[in-house]
Design a protein around this motif. Structure first.
Motif, short mmCIF file in Angstrom:
data_model
loop_
_atom_site.label_atom_id
_atom_site.label_comp_id
_atom_site.label_asym_id
_atom_site.label_seq_id
_atom_site.Cartn_x
_atom_site.Cartn_y
_atom_site.Cartn_z
N LYS A 87 0.79 -1.20 -0.27
CA LYS A 87 0.00 -0.47 0.13
C LYS A 87 0.88 0.92 0.11
N ASP A 88 2.11 1.33 0.93
CA ASP A 88 2.77 2.37 1.05
C ASP A 88 3.61 2.69 -0.45
N THR A 89 3.73 1.40 -1.12
CA THR A 89 4.61 1.78 -2.46
C THR A 89 4.02 2.18 -3.23
N LEU A 90 2.68 1.81 -3.33
CA LEU A 90 1.77 2.43 -4.07
C LEU A 90 0.91 3.25 -4.34
N GLY A 91 1.02 3.57 -2.88
CA GLY A 91 0.69 5.63 -2.64
C GLY A 91 1.38 6.39 -3.57
N LYS A 92 2.86 6.08 -3.26
CA LYS A 92 4.03 6.84 -3.64
C LYS A 92 3.83 7.19 -5.74
N LEU A 93 3.91 5.56 -6.25
CA LEU A 93 3.45 5.59 -7.22
C LEU A 93 3.08 5.82 -7.34
N ASN A 94 1.51 6.34 -6.84
CA ASN A 94 0.44 7.27 -7.21
C ASN A 94 0.05 8.62 -7.60
N ASN A 95 1.11 8.87 -6.27
CA ASN A 95 1.09 10.38 -6.06
C ASN A 95 2.09 11.13 -7.18
N ALA A 96 3.24 10.38 -7.55
CA ALA A 96 4.31 10.54 -8.78
C ALA A 96 3.32 10.28 -9.85
N ILE A 97 2.40 10.05 -10.34
CA ILE A 97 1.82 10.34 -11.29
C ILE A 97 1.11 10.59 -11.71
N ASP A 98 -0.05 11.37 -10.25
CA ASP A 98 -0.74 12.55 -10.25
C ASP A 98 0.00 13.58 -10.24
N SER A 99 1.60 13.71 -9.75
CA SER A 99 2.13 14.61 -9.89
C SER A 99 2.29 15.18 -11.47
N LEU A 100 3.46 14.00 -11.85
CA LEU A 100 3.26 13.95 -13.72
C LEU A 100 2.47 14.36 -14.60
N ILE A 101 1.04 13.97 -14.11
CA ILE A 101 0.14 13.67 -15.10
C ILE A 101 -0.59 15.77 -14.97
N THR A 102 -0.47 16.26 -13.81
CA THR A 102 -1.60 17.97 -13.56
C THR A 102 -0.17 18.53 -14.44
N LYS A 103 0.79 18.45 -14.06
CA LYS A 103 2.43 19.11 -14.95
C LYS A 103 1.69 18.72 -16.48
N TYR A 104 1.54 17.06 -16.99
CA TYR A 104 1.34 17.46 -18.50
C TYR A 104 0.06 18.59 -19.08
N GLY A 105 -1.12 18.26 -18.02
CA GLY A 105 -2.63 19.62 -18.46
C GLY A 105 -1.91 20.82 -18.66
N ARG A 106 -1.42 21.07 -17.84
CA ARG A 106 -1.01 22.83 -18.30
C ARG A 106 0.24 22.63 -19.40
N THR A 107 0.37 22.30 -19.73
CA THR A 107 1.26 22.60 -21.34
C THR A 107 0.14 22.40 -22.54
N PHE A 108 0.53 23.24 -23.29
CA PHE A 108 -0.20 23.94 -25.05
C PHE A 108 -0.73 21.85 -25.06
N LEU A 109 -2.28 21.61 -25.55
CA LEU A 109 -2.71 20.53 -25.83
C LEU A 109 -3.84 20.65 -27.13
N VAL A 110 -3.66 20.22 -28.37
CA VAL A 110 -4.47 20.02 -29.20
C VAL A 110 -5.72 18.96 -28.30
N LYS A 111 -6.55 18.99 -28.95
CA LYS A 111 -8.18 19.26 -28.63
C LYS A 111 -8.21 17.06 -28.77
N GLN A 112 -7.23 16.50 -29.80
CA GLN A 112 -7.08 15.11 -29.58
C GLN A 112 -6.10 14.67 -28.16
N GLU A 113 -5.55 15.13 -27.89
CA GLU A 113 -4.48 15.24 -26.84
C GLU A 113 -5.52 15.38 -25.53
N LYS A 114 -5.93 16.88 -25.38
CA LYS A 114 -7.23 16.49 -23.95
C LYS A 114 -8.35 15.93 -24.13
N GLU A 115 -8.91 14.89 -25.22
CA GLU A 115 -9.86 13.82 -25.55
C GLU A 115 -9.03 12.65 -24.68
#
Length: 228
Positions: A87-115
């Motif tokens: 559970k502890d290891t999964l939590g760390k990995l999920n937090n890292a993924i969430d942080s990266l996805i949030t960062k990615y969402g702030r960049t310029f995205l075309v319609k396909q990428e947003k979808e």
């Protein structure tokens, strides 16, 4: 008569020189705009393509780590299974993924990428939900129950999520290739502008020679007139 003809010719040359000056200024403006567009294209390629592509790579790496973690932990001897550590290891990995996805969402995205990003987020949430169910099953029914749930839902959910991530990375690659083509087009445009500038320089040189020649002809005619 010859003097009037000379003045008329000089006026024509002056008008032509003025037109050439206007063309030169226009070409200069177009060159500056092209350089600005190229700079923006390269900046966008770095900020909106290269860096996000790196982030997506790390998201994929963490997603594979989670899948490998389940494959390793759930199929090791029962007495070695430690649900709290999992559970502890999964939590760390999920937090890292969430942080990266949030960062990615702030960049310029075309319609396909947003979808596709929206679909990926849904897939990640589904996978996390199944992971929590597996952990709950492990706590209540032991590793055997957790293993059954993983085989029934967990493995396929991870596969679908990784597939959505791969699709998003493919779109990222396509947009990057389009930016490279746009940059190549801008470079070819600058080459054309440079060729025009060279041609204008040649024309200006010819006109200068013409002006000098016309001046000499007028001077010789005036000298002959004075001698007479």
């Amino acid at each position: 008569m010859k003097f009037a003809y000379s003045v008329k010719q000089k006026m024509k040359i002056a008008v032509l020189l003025f037109c050439i000056m206007g063309c030169t200024l226009l070409i200069r403006f177009l060159e500056d705009k092209s350089v600005k567009d190229m700079n923006e294209s390269f900046v966008s390629m770095y900020n909106d393509r290269l860096i996000p592509a790196t982030d997506l790579f790390y998201v994929a790496e963490n997603a594979y780590l989670k899948k490998s973690l389940f494959e390793e932990v759930l199929y090791e001897p029962d007495h070695l299974f430690n649900p709290d550590e999992l559970k502890d290891t999964l939590g760390k990995l999920n937090n890292a993924i969430d942080s990266l996805i949030t960062k990615y969402g702030r960049t310029f995205l075309v319609k396909q990428e947003k979808e596709q990003l929206s679909e990926l987020k849904k897939g990640l949430l589904t996978t996390i939900g199944i992971e929590n169910k597996i952990l709950a099953a492990a706590a209540s029914g032991g590793i055997a129950e957790a293993r059954k749930l993983y085989e029934a839902e967990g493995r396929e959910s991870s596969r679908r999520t990784i597939g959505k991530l791969s699709a998003l990375m493919s779109i990222q690659k396509q947009i990057g290739e389009e930016l490279i083509k746009d940059s190549a087009f801008m470079v070819s445009g600058n080459k054309i502008y440079s060729a025009f500038q060279v041609a204008l320089a040649v024309v200006i040189g010819i006109l200068i020679v013409g002006i000098v020649f016309t001046s000499n002809v007028v001077k010789i005619s005036n000298d002959k007139f004075n001698l007479n």
